[in-house]
Design a protein around this motif. Structure first.
Motif, short mmCIF file in Angstrom:
data_model
loop_
_atom_site.label_atom_id
_atom_site.label_comp_id
_atom_site.label_asym_id
_atom_site.label_seq_id
_atom_site.Cartn_x
_atom_site.Cartn_y
_atom_site.Cartn_z
N TYR A 1 0.81 -1.21 0.00
CA TYR A 1 0.00 0.00 0.00
C TYR A 1 0.85 1.27 0.00
O TYR A 1 0.39 2.32 -0.42
N HIS B 1 3.27 1.49 -2.09
CA HIS B 1 3.43 1.62 -3.53
C HIS B 1 2.17 2.24 -4.16
O HIS B 1 2.25 2.99 -5.13
N ILE B 2 0.99 1.90 -3.60
CA ILE B 2 -0.26 2.48 -4.11
C ILE B 2 -0.36 3.95 -3.73
O ILE B 2 -0.74 4.80 -4.55
N PHE C 1 -1.75 8.93 -5.52
CA PHE C 1 -3.10 8.52 -5.11
C PHE C 1 -3.87 9.70 -4.52
O PHE C 1 -5.00 9.97 -4.88
N TYR D 1 -8.19 5.05 1.73
CA TYR D 1 -6.95 4.87 2.49
C TYR D 1 -7.22 4.09 3.78
O TYR D 1 -6.47 3.16 4.13
N LEU E 1 -7.74 0.42 2.84
CA LEU E 1 -6.51 -0.27 2.44
C LEU E 1 -5.66 -0.65 3.65
O LEU E 1 -5.07 -1.72 3.70
N ALA F 1 -9.97 -4.15 -10.20
CA ALA F 1 -9.53 -3.10 -11.12
C ALA F 1 -10.35 -3.22 -12.40
O ALA F 1 -10.60 -4.33 -12.89
N LEU G 1 -8.86 4.89 -6.48
CA LEU G 1 -8.06 3.68 -6.30
C LEU G 1 -7.93 2.91 -7.60
O LEU G 1 -6.85 2.39 -7.93
N ARG H 1 -5.26 4.36 -9.86
CA ARG H 1 -3.91 4.07 -9.39
C ARG H 1 -3.54 2.60 -9.64
O ARG H 1 -2.40 2.30 -10.04
N LEU H 2 -4.48 1.67 -9.44
CA LEU H 2 -4.18 0.26 -9.65
C LEU H 2 -3.84 -0.04 -11.11
O LEU H 2 -2.91 -0.79 -11.40
N LEU I 1 -0.42 0.78 -12.01
CA LEU I 1 0.59 -0.10 -11.43
C LEU I 1 0.58 -1.50 -12.01
O LEU I 1 1.27 -2.38 -11.51
N PHE J 1 1.79 -7.54 -6.27
CA PHE J 1 0.44 -7.53 -6.82
C PHE J 1 0.26 -8.73 -7.76
O PHE J 1 1.02 -8.90 -8.71
#
Length: 808
Positions: free
Chosen positions: A120, A122-123, A132, A461, A464, A475, A495, A498-499, A502, A510
């Motif tokens: 998280y 990294h997120i 984020f 947040y 998570l 996603a 979210l 952002r996913l 990534l 992930f």
């Protein structure tokens, strides 16, 4: 607020406001100093949820050189804006206290494994458009791990901390979310069955379903996930779900107790035979036209009735749970234990009512009905909250807001719904908290939307960071024609964006699970395929146009309503609620408080009192059982015991006085030949002989139906406080507020006692009395005996009212 002012009550906000106003008043500094003398240090936890008024209080008292003020808060967890929590207040306080000094940061997470924290981080980290948080200052320093020895292993190998279910579409409506809920339920099942061991070396128990939390945005999403989990055979429970007495189980208890009270009533029999207490289905009842005296179902109801008559309520409730076979049926048929836990919880609540002295079966029914209709709350603080499904290993479903402060080894987020639309917008203007209702300036609307979006980021947040060992997310990769990522309508969009960014990064953190084309789920009925040689007949073209409006009316299901519901439709703006004072009326010294709680207390005692043993007021009010019952009733309805004598006088006077009739003579309830109190009815809305096609029903309860001198009388108790109780004042009050009630009750009584023609009416019907208890004994009685022509006019008025309700 008006109710609080009238009743002298305090809300949480009014208590805070009272302190703030006192500190700003002429003696404010004296009060502040007295508080400083008591406390050297003030510590405010969760300071990001503080509102401006609260901060003004703490600031005034403790922001001084001779006192110490410690504020602990996390702006990333400011998610209670709807309750007054104000992030700008937090930020302003930081500026005032710190200036240019950096705050003391708590930068270690002692909850999660290093892998989950890395995921998280990294997120949540990143700069510019890849960040984020829109406000990158909210997460300037990635958090570290305070317990690096924590592990989550499966087969002695570390597990990937985040599973992402990938879809290439966001279209499909409710069908899409149902299918996605099933896929998430299956992913949860696979995760738990993989045998994850979580903890520090040497202390790593295997995780089960009780170690899983599903976080949702709103109740509907939670219900959808519950269905999906149960369809997969996974036990689940809602965290602190309210509404115990609005469940199907509470309705079944109410039906069953009413059948126990009157075992031979055919309608009550049928309703409870179809409940879990007996387990019959419609096919069973189709061949059961009547219950013979030796039928096991009737014998069981009669046996339960005998226990109730002997006040053996503990045995009755146990028999209804155990010997009825209810528990065995639920254990055999239910995929979850939700229903069984609710049944047991309701039985405990009823046993609590039964243990309060001289309770009767009627008391249990009345109390459960009040809980069902939200007229009263159970006495326990959590009395209406559904309990968890026992000690079983159950997935917990809760909202993102409720998850704050909690944690779980495995967390799945299922929160994709649109935010609730409202014409009331919250925003800040020049640092001040503002509200805009209805149309507002474009810049205010834009500001409100941006602040709502920021709060959604903080809410995600919170979700998570609840996970200790594993996160399960979704996603959505649908693209527009221009190749841009399709925007989700709900808060999950931040979210999701952002996913997707990534997707190709950190495969060690992930794990992506592409979902196949989502077909039907166990929650959806599949259409049976027709034989290939089956041909549908040709539909003839109608010669005339269909009467769609008529067909819609004919197909409309029947409804049940009451006098109260009908009355609320009559010029609601001018209606004065029952027991309300007319404007400007000042209470007399020694008068009972106004309010529905007073009316309910009086009605209960008027129903409870034994008519055969009233005697004189002095003798009756001194009896131990009378004093005990009155005090208990006052306590239940929040009235002071000092009103005991006054209540006893009103109840005794109402039942024992000669109530004058407008056409001569008087009626005394205690001396009537036959008396029925609280007569519940469920009658046809319109006369069956005139409107056989109409099935709509009216329900209600007549306070007193009595027979005196061969005639039937209807009596309704009123506890209104009026300027006086002369005939003219009472007539104005009845005409304004209770005319419809008289029409409804008269039609129901005539139907109940089979009075259908003028001759029978003239011979058997006495009249209608409205008894305003506060005016007795000198005044307070208003009565009417409408002519047969007036009865027919009242019936026609109900026809018009029915047309407004059903077709208007």
């Amino acid at each position: 607020m008006r109710l609080a002012q009238e009743e002298g009550l305090f809300t949480f906000h009014s208590m805070i406001q009272g302190v703030a106003e006192a500190l700003d008043g002429p003696d404010g500094e004296t009060l502040a100093q007295r508080l400083r003398d008591r406390y050297d240090i003030a510590l405010v936890d969760e300071f990001q949820d503080t509102d401006p008024l609260q901060w003004a209080i703490f600031r005034r008292i403790f922001l001084r050189k001779d006192r110490r003020l410690i504020l602990i808060g996390d702006p990333k967890q400011a998610i209670y804006g709807f309750r007054g929590g104000d992030l700008p207040t937090y930020q302003q306080a930081c500026r005032e206290i710190l200036g240019t000094t950096e705050p003391q940061r708590l930068e270690l997470n002692f909850r999660s494994t290093p892998q989950v924290i890395a995921a998280y981080n990294h997120i949540l980290s990143g700069d510019g458009p890849t960040c984020f948080f829109r406000d990158g200052a909210l997460y300037p320093h990635p958090v570290g791990c305070g317990r690096p020895a924590l592990q989550a292993l499966a087969g002695n190998q570390p597990i990937p901390p985040v599973d992402i279910l990938r879809l290439d579409t966001v279209t499909g409506g409710q069908g899409l979310w149902r299918r996605l809920a099933q896929q998430m339920a299956q992913r949860i099942q696979q995760t738990v069955e993989s045998g994850i061991q979580f903890g520090e070396p040497g202390r790593q128990p295997t995780l089960g379903y009780g170690d899983v939390q599903v976080l949702v945005g709103k109740t509907g999403e939670g219900e959808l996930m519950a269905k999906a989990l149960r369809a997969e055979g996974i036990p689940c429970a809602f965290y602190k779900q309210k509404g115990l007495f609005q469940t199907r189980e509470a309705e079944e208890w109410l039906d069953a107790l009413r059948a126990v009270a009157d075992p031979r009533d055919r309608s009550l029999q049928l309703r409870t035979l179809l409940s879990t207490f007996f387990g019959y289905n419609l096919e069973d009842l189709r061949g059961l036209s009547d219950l013979s005296e030796n039928h096991p179902a009737l014998q069981r109801l009669l046996a339960w009735n005998a226990l109730a008559q002997q006040h053996r309520f503990g045995e009755l409730l146990e028999a209804m749970l155990e010997t009825s076979g209810l528990i065995r049926r639920l254990l055999l048929c239910e995929t979850g234990h939700r229903s069984l836990v609710n049944h047991r919880h309701i039985a405990e609540a009823l046993l609590g009512v039964a243990s309060r002295g001289r309770a009767t079966l009627a008391d249990l029914i009345r109390q459960l009905d009040r809980w069902r209709r939200n007229l009263e709350k159970p006495p326990a603080e959590d009395g209406e909250i559904q309990r968890l499904e026992g000690d079983r290993n159950a997935v917990q479903i809760l909202t993102l807001h409720a998850a704050k402060g909690l944690e779980a080894p495995i967390v799945a987020i299922f929160a994709f719904g649109k935010p609730q639309l409202s014409s009331l917008r919250r925003f800040h203007h020049h640092g001040e908290r503002c509200l805009a209702l209805g149309d507002a300036a474009e810049e205010w609307v834009a500001q409100a939307k941006q602040e709502a979006s920021d709060e959604h980021e903080r809410l995600l947040y919170v979700g998570l960071t609840r996970a200790q060992a594993k996160l399960i997310l979704c996603a959505f990769e649908q693209r527009t024609k221009e190749g841009k990522l399709a925007k989700l309508n709900g808060p999950y969009d931040a979210l999701n964006r952002r996913l997707v960014e990534l997707k190709t990064q950190r495969p060690d953190l992930f794990t992506w699970h592409p979902l196949p084309a989502l077909g039907h789920t166990r929650l959806e009925a599949c259409t049976r395929r027709l034989p290939e040689d089956f041909a549908l007949p040709t539909v003839p073209t109608p010669a005339t146009r269909w009467d769609y409006e008529g067909l819609a009316k004919a197909a409309r299901p029947f409804f049940t309503t009451s006098f109260t519901a009908l009355q609320s439709r009559i010029d609601a703006e001018e209606q004065q609620p029952e027991d309300a004072d007319p404007p400007g009326l000042q209470p007399h010294v020694g008068e009972l408080p106004k309010g529905t709680h007073t009316g309910r207390a009086l009605h209960e005692l008027l129903e409870w009192a034994d008519l055969a043993s009233l005697g004189s007021l002095d003798e009756w009010s001194r009896r131990a059982d009378v004093r005990t019952q009155i005090l208990a009733t006052l306590n239940v309805h929040g009235l002071a015991p000092t009103w005991q004598a006054k209540v006893a006088q009103l109840v005794h006077t109402g039942l024992s006085s000669d109530l004058p009739l407008a056409w001569g003579g008087a009626l005394c309830i205690a001396k009537a030949d036959r008396v029925l109190r609280e007569l519940d009815f469920l009658a046809r809305f319109l006369p069956a002989e005139t409107f056989p096609q109409e099935r709509d029903l009216l329900q209600g309860s007549i306070d007193v139906v009595c027979e005196h001198g061969g005639r039937l009388y209807l009596v309704d108790w009123k506890s209104n406080r009026l300027p006086d109780y002369t005939w003219d004042t009472l007539q104005d009050c009845v005409n304004q507020h209770y005319q419809l009630q008289a029409q409804v009750y008269l039609q129901a009584a005539l139907a109940c006692f089979n009075i259908r023609d003028e001759a029978t009416y003239e011979a058997q019907f006495g009249g209608i009395l409205y008894v305003f208890l506060r005016g007795l004994p000198q005044e307070g009685t208003w009565s009417i005996r409408p002519t047969w022509a007036e009865v027919q006019a009242w019936k026609q008025a109900l026809v018009m009212r029915h047309h407004e309700v059903a077709h208007g």
